[in-house]
Enzyme design. Structure first.
Site, mmCIF file in Angstrom:
data_model
loop_
_atom_site.group_PDB
_atom_site.id
_atom_site.type_symbol
_atom_site.label_atom_id
_atom_site.label_comp_id
_atom_site.label_asym_id
_atom_site.label_seq_id
_atom_site.Cartn_x
_atom_site.Cartn_y
_atom_site.Cartn_z
ATOM 1 N N GLY A 1 -127.017 10.903 10.883
ATOM 2 C CA GLY A 1 -128.101 10.497 9.993
ATOM 3 C C GLY A 1 -128.771 9.240 10.498
ATOM 4 C CB VAL A 2 -131.064 6.793 8.843
ATOM 5 C CG1 VAL A 2 -130.185 6.366 7.684
ATOM 6 C CG2 VAL A 2 -131.928 5.615 9.304
ATOM 7 C CB ALA A 3 -126.185 4.677 9.666
ATOM 8 C CB ALA B 1 -127.375 12.212 3.202
ATOM 9 C CD GLU C 1 -138.665 4.725 -4.945
ATOM 10 O OE1 GLU C 1 -137.456 4.430 -4.889
ATOM 11 O OE2 GLU C 1 -139.175 5.591 -4.219
ATOM 12 C CG HIS D 1 -131.426 9.815 -8.674
ATOM 13 N ND1 HIS D 1 -132.398 10.178 -9.584
ATOM 14 C CD2 HIS D 1 -132.080 9.155 -7.674
ATOM 15 C CE1 HIS D 1 -133.578 9.761 -9.150
ATOM 16 N NE2 HIS D 1 -133.414 9.138 -8.002
ATOM 17 N NE ARG E 1 -132.269 5.350 -7.630
ATOM 18 C CZ ARG E 1 -132.270 5.662 -6.342
ATOM 19 N NH1 ARG E 1 -131.137 5.616 -5.660
ATOM 20 N NH2 ARG E 1 -133.383 6.022 -5.743
ATOM 21 C CG HIS F 1 -128.692 9.635 -5.482
ATOM 22 N ND1 HIS F 1 -129.239 10.688 -4.785
ATOM 23 C CD2 HIS F 1 -129.456 8.539 -5.162
ATOM 24 C CE1 HIS F 1 -130.273 10.276 -4.081
ATOM 25 N NE2 HIS F 1 -130.416 8.970 -4.274
ATOM 26 N NE ARG G 1 -128.799 3.831 -2.654
ATOM 27 C CZ ARG G 1 -129.971 4.467 -2.723
ATOM 28 N NH1 ARG G 1 -131.090 3.838 -2.415
ATOM 29 N NH2 ARG G 1 -130.014 5.721 -3.120
ATOM 30 C CG LEU H 1 -133.966 6.127 3.856
ATOM 31 C CD1 LEU H 1 -135.392 6.651 3.679
ATOM 32 C CD2 LEU H 1 -133.171 7.033 4.788
#
Length: 529
Positions: free
Chosen positions: A11-13, A50, A142, A254, A302, A361, A396, A402
């Site tokens: 993933g991104v990491a 993810a 958000e 979430h 959240r 989530h 979070r 991200l």
């Protein structure tokens, strides 16, 4: 097989670390559990990451297109304001130094990502007097954010675009796909590689440094937005290697996931950005769900919104509330991914109320690491959702995931490369031999490692126990019942992750952030950590 840097997760990491490692001259080997499909392809594809599913965007301040945030907000935004919002959402439980370093590093890391080819949505027009030929990036707001600082791509396909750009950037990397890390190898307190299974059998990878980036724990619950591979395996692997975990009780639910009567499986997320554009949460009577709960209403963090929904559902004896987006203009263009998911459920957001409920989530805690991804075990790193830098605290902030994966993944590779240079300048041997790794693996086999797998029936029992006992609201009785089931199962790495969540929750008998405790008077309002 040997390498300088073993990256487990695509993933991104993981991909940020892999790409940066290649740039710095490291010999990188990437392992990912996603299924390899035959046939021609233009670049690598990690479809089960993810990151692909992230809808909302990337929270970042200081990009060169609108460095002060004044165009997006009509007034300056700042790193300090982003830090303050993160600390507030984290319920006073964040590591403030880590928050400052990661948030401050966001602009540089995002510009690096854009340089790799990531394409973010732009505003319709450039500001008056702009010297740029291009309009600035479009920014949204958000829950928990005090400013419009979240950039996005493809409307609501930000994660997919980041994933695409990073996948292209690591074309040609050494890769074991269909691979699964079964055990980390540790010798004299230093991580030296891993035992890897793939369709050809079991093998040993000797690595000077190993980065875990396999995602969170969503799939050890019944209802989640997480992909199938998010089963907490990195948590169990790291614990066996001697690493520490922290904040495991903080599982973020979430608030707005499309309601379905399916008992298990990944759920359709309805991004927080929909509420950021003006959609409202209402119950079956048409009353606001969040009125009186928090001055920010539907755009509160959240944990607060999920808790408000859970309370209303208990009050009414119902299974879901509604998201009313019927008044929003241009919904399909702004949210094409969500629109497609709703259409599959025969829901038209222009005409219909959207039934939503909270679902697992994000894992706010995880393997304890520094902002460079270093664990307490020499040579072992972790980044992304499986890690705990202290950025998220007890809850979070939207679109910070991200950001963290990008910044920490990149920083981990830079830290590893610097350590390699330092070792070589001193004349020290930094490489790990395959013979040494094989010997450590043989000894581990004698001690009963790797851990066993769960059968489908056992995994189902675990998921049901976690959903009932360690869900959006918790009691001591429910947690202890979940622990009894955990004790009865084979002690797989997934079960170890579940145990860490339940035991951490039992050690905190009060509400904080996304850990909601029903047995005692709520003391969260009287003082956060």
């Amino acid at each position: 097989m040997t390498c300088d840097l073993l990256v487990i997760g695509g993933g991104v990491a993981g991909l940020s670390a892999a790409r940066r490692g290649l740039e710095l001259g490291l010999d990188v080997l990437l392992v990912d559990s996603g299924e390899w499909r035959t046939g021609a392809r233009r670049h690598l594809r990690f479809s089960d990451a993810a990151t692909n599913l992230a809808q909302g965007g990337l929270a970042v301040v200081g990009l060169s297109d609108d460095s002060t945030g004044s165009y997006a907000n009509g007034a300056p935004d700042s790193v300090a304001a982003h830090v303050a919002d993160t600390l507030d959402a984290g319920a006073g439980h964040c590591d403030e130094v880590a928050v400052e370093r990661i948030v401050a590093g966001g602009a540089e890391a995002t510009e690096w990502l854009i340089g790799l080819g990531a394409r973010f949505d732009r505003a319709d027009t450039a500001p008056s007097g702009s010297v740029s030929e291009l309009p600035p990036y479009s920014r949204t707001k958000e829950g928990g954010h005090s400013a419009r600082r979240i950039i996005h791509a493809g409307g609501d396909a930000t994660g997919a675009e980041i994933q695409r750009a990073l996948e292209v950037s690591v074309t040609g990397i050494r890769l074991l796909q269909n691979g699964r890390a079964r055990q980390l190898l540790v010798d004299s307190g230093r991580a030296i590689g891993a035992v890897i299974d793939d369709p050809r059998g079991r093998g040993i990878v000797a690595a000077s440094a190993t980065l875990l980036a396999t995602g969170g724990v969503g799939q050890i619950y019944q209802a989640t937005t997480a992909p199938s591979g998010a089963r907490g395996e990195a948590i169990g692997l790291a614990l066996d290697a001697g690493a520490r975990v922290k904040d495991m009780e903080f599982i973020q639910f979430h608030p707005t996931v499309l309601f379905t009567r399916r008992e298990t499986g990944r759920r359709q997320l309805v991004s927080e950005a929909v509420r950021g554009e003006g959609a409202k949460l209402v119950d079956s009577r048409g009353a606001s769900v969040t009125a009186g709960m928090d001055p920010r209403g539907d755009l509160a963090p959240r944990d607060i919104v999920s808790r408000a929904i859970a309370a209303r559902l208990r009050e009414l004896g119902e299974d879901f509330v509604f998201l009313d987006a019927r008044h929003l203009q241009g919904f399909p263009a702004r949210f094409p991914t969500i629109t497609a998911g709703l259409a599959a459920a025969a829901i038209d957001p222009a005409q219909d109320l959207i039934p939503v409920t909270p679902a697992v989530h994000y894992t706010c805690g995880g393997i304890e690491v520094t902002p460079e991804g270093r664990t307490c075990v020499d040579g072992l790193y972790a980044a992304g959702e499986c890690s705990a830098t202290g950025l998220h605290g007890a809850n979070r902030l939207a679109s910070n995931s991200l950001l963290e994966g990008l910044v920490v993944g990149k920083a981990a590779a830079e830290n590893i490369a610097a350590r390699q240079r330092d070792a070589r300048s001193r004349g020290d041997s930094w490489a790990v031999s395959a013979v040494r790794a094989e010997a450590v693996a043989s000894h581990a086999l004698e001690e009963g490692l790797p851990r066993p797998d769960l059968t489908a029936e056992q995994l189902d029992r675990l998921r049901r126990a976690m959903q009932r006992g360690a869900g959006v609201t918790r009691t001591e009785k429910g947690l202890r019942e979940a622990l009894d089931i955990i004790d009865s199962l084979p002690q797989s790495v997934q079960v170890m992750a579940a145990r860490a969540i339940v035991e951490a929750a039992l050690r905190r008998p009060y509400t904080l952030g996304c850990h909601t405790w029903l047995d005692a008077v709520d003391i969260e309002s009287s003082g956060r950590d």
